[in-house]
Each structure stands twice: as structure tokens, then as C-alpha cells.
Design a protein around this motif. Sequence first.
Motif, mmCIF file in Angstrom:
data_model
loop_
_atom_site.group_PDB
_atom_site.id
_atom_site.type_symbol
_atom_site.label_atom_id
_atom_site.label_comp_id
_atom_site.label_asym_id
_atom_site.label_seq_id
_atom_site.Cartn_x
_atom_site.Cartn_y
_atom_site.Cartn_z
ATOM 1 N N ALA A 41 14.834 -6.691 -5.018
ATOM 2 C CA ALA A 41 14.169 -7.177 -6.233
ATOM 3 C C ALA A 41 12.672 -6.897 -6.179
ATOM 4 O O ALA A 41 12.064 -6.560 -7.208
ATOM 5 C CB ALA A 41 14.429 -8.668 -6.426
ATOM 6 N N LEU A 42 12.076 -7.010 -5.015
ATOM 7 C CA LEU A 42 10.659 -6.667 -4.870
ATOM 8 C C LEU A 42 10.434 -5.224 -5.309
ATOM 9 O O LEU A 42 9.535 -4.939 -6.096
ATOM 10 C CB LEU A 42 10.199 -6.855 -3.419
ATOM 11 N N VAL A 43 11.268 -4.318 -4.802
ATOM 12 C CA VAL A 43 11.124 -2.906 -5.147
ATOM 13 C C VAL A 43 11.426 -2.655 -6.620
ATOM 14 O O VAL A 43 10.631 -2.049 -7.339
ATOM 15 C CB VAL A 43 12.019 -2.029 -4.238
ATOM 16 N N ASP A 44 12.587 -3.137 -7.089
ATOM 17 C CA ASP A 44 13.019 -2.834 -8.457
ATOM 18 C C ASP A 44 12.195 -3.532 -9.532
ATOM 19 O O ASP A 44 11.903 -2.934 -10.571
ATOM 20 C CB ASP A 44 14.492 -3.207 -8.638
ATOM 21 N N ASP A 45 11.843 -4.782 -9.287
ATOM 22 C CA ASP A 45 11.207 -5.586 -10.339
ATOM 23 C C ASP A 45 9.686 -5.633 -10.250
ATOM 24 O O ASP A 45 9.027 -6.009 -11.226
ATOM 25 C CB ASP A 45 11.740 -7.024 -10.298
ATOM 26 N N TYR A 82 0.843 -1.197 0.000
ATOM 27 C CA TYR A 82 0.000 0.000 0.000
ATOM 28 C C TYR A 82 0.878 1.247 0.000
ATOM 29 O O TYR A 82 1.843 1.333 0.758
ATOM 30 C CB TYR A 82 -0.893 -0.038 1.240
ATOM 31 N N TRP A 83 0.528 2.203 -0.857
ATOM 32 C CA TRP A 83 1.244 3.483 -0.956
ATOM 33 C C TRP A 83 0.261 4.598 -0.622
ATOM 34 O O TRP A 83 -0.443 5.091 -1.497
ATOM 35 C CB TRP A 83 1.824 3.634 -2.357
ATOM 36 N N LEU A 91 0.066 -8.957 -4.571
ATOM 37 C CA LEU A 91 1.149 -9.507 -5.381
ATOM 38 C C LEU A 91 1.398 -10.965 -5.031
ATOM 39 O O LEU A 91 1.295 -11.357 -3.877
ATOM 40 C CB LEU A 91 2.431 -8.712 -5.124
ATOM 41 N N LEU A 92 1.732 -11.745 -6.021
ATOM 42 C CA LEU A 92 2.149 -13.129 -5.812
ATOM 43 C C LEU A 92 3.667 -13.132 -5.947
ATOM 44 O O LEU A 92 4.204 -12.804 -7.004
ATOM 45 C CB LEU A 92 1.507 -14.041 -6.853
ATOM 46 N N VAL A 93 4.358 -13.469 -4.854
ATOM 47 C CA VAL A 93 5.816 -13.380 -4.827
ATOM 48 C C VAL A 93 6.422 -14.641 -4.232
ATOM 49 O O VAL A 93 5.785 -15.362 -3.473
ATOM 50 C CB VAL A 93 6.289 -12.155 -4.008
ATOM 51 N N SER A 94 7.671 -14.861 -4.558
ATOM 52 C CA SER A 94 8.424 -15.939 -3.940
ATOM 53 C C SER A 94 8.992 -15.430 -2.620
ATOM 54 O O SER A 94 9.516 -14.308 -2.562
ATOM 55 C CB SER A 94 9.572 -16.376 -4.846
ATOM 56 N N ALA A 113 4.925 -1.499 -11.033
ATOM 57 C CA ALA A 113 3.504 -1.429 -10.696
ATOM 58 C C ALA A 113 3.050 0.005 -10.459
ATOM 59 O O ALA A 113 1.901 0.353 -10.739
ATOM 60 C CB ALA A 113 3.206 -2.283 -9.468
ATOM 61 N N THR A 114 3.944 0.846 -9.954
ATOM 62 C CA THR A 114 3.583 2.229 -9.641
ATOM 63 C C THR A 114 4.017 3.215 -10.725
ATOM 64 O O THR A 114 3.774 4.419 -10.586
ATOM 65 C CB THR A 114 4.206 2.660 -8.294
ATOM 66 N N ALA A 115 4.633 2.743 -11.785
ATOM 67 C CA ALA A 115 5.233 3.623 -12.797
ATOM 68 C C ALA A 115 4.247 4.583 -13.449
ATOM 69 O O ALA A 115 4.647 5.659 -13.902
ATOM 70 C CB ALA A 115 5.928 2.787 -13.867
#
Length: 119
Positions: A52-56, A29-30, A42-45, A61-63
Amino acid sequence: MTVNALYDYKFEARDKVENFNGMQLLYVYWPDHLMFCAPFALLVSPDTTFRALVDDIVKPATASHPDSAKADFLKAQWLLNDEPFTPNADASLRDNGIDHKSMLTVTTPGLDGMANIGY
């Protein structure tokens, strides 16, 4: 609003971590950026690093929001499940204590949405 069932019912939750084949759900949430009206689901490992969460994931997602290009999410203020949280960018989500259905809230001081009105 609280909802009370009119009868006793039992069901097995379908969103248990065991049903995600090694992945997990993560909510991000932002606040003050209500162009995104709800937290991202989000579905994440769990082995994904925080960086990587932030960069990838978070940045792409927020771009579409104008503040995104100015946001330094790694230096932002974070909450994990409503508690203050300082992530280790190079540690995994698991090692950061982020588990299935955790909620991350990221606040970017000085970035208050379009026209500074929270949108």
C-alpha cells in the motif's frame, strides 16, 4: 558542516513519535531522479502494508517523473537506513522494521533519470 552552540541549551524535540497521533514520519529517496531534489517526507500509519505504501503513496508521489511509469518499485532494490533491505510487500511497515523517521532508499536499475543524467 558541524555547528557548535555558543551556549548550553536544552529543548524537547517536537518530532517525537508520541506527537504524531499514531502516525510516523517516513523518508523515501529515489536516487538518480533529482527532479525530486530531496527525499519525500511522508506521514504514514505503521499499520500500512509495504504494498500500500508503494501503490497508494510512492507511485502517486513520483508519477510526474517519466521513469515512474516504467519503475517496478516492488521489485526494486531497497535500503532501510542505509542497510540492504528486502521488504515483505504484504506485511505492515512496523512488521518490516520501518519505524518513525526511517529512511527508505529505492534504486531502480536501468532507470537513471531523464536523458540518463540523473534528473
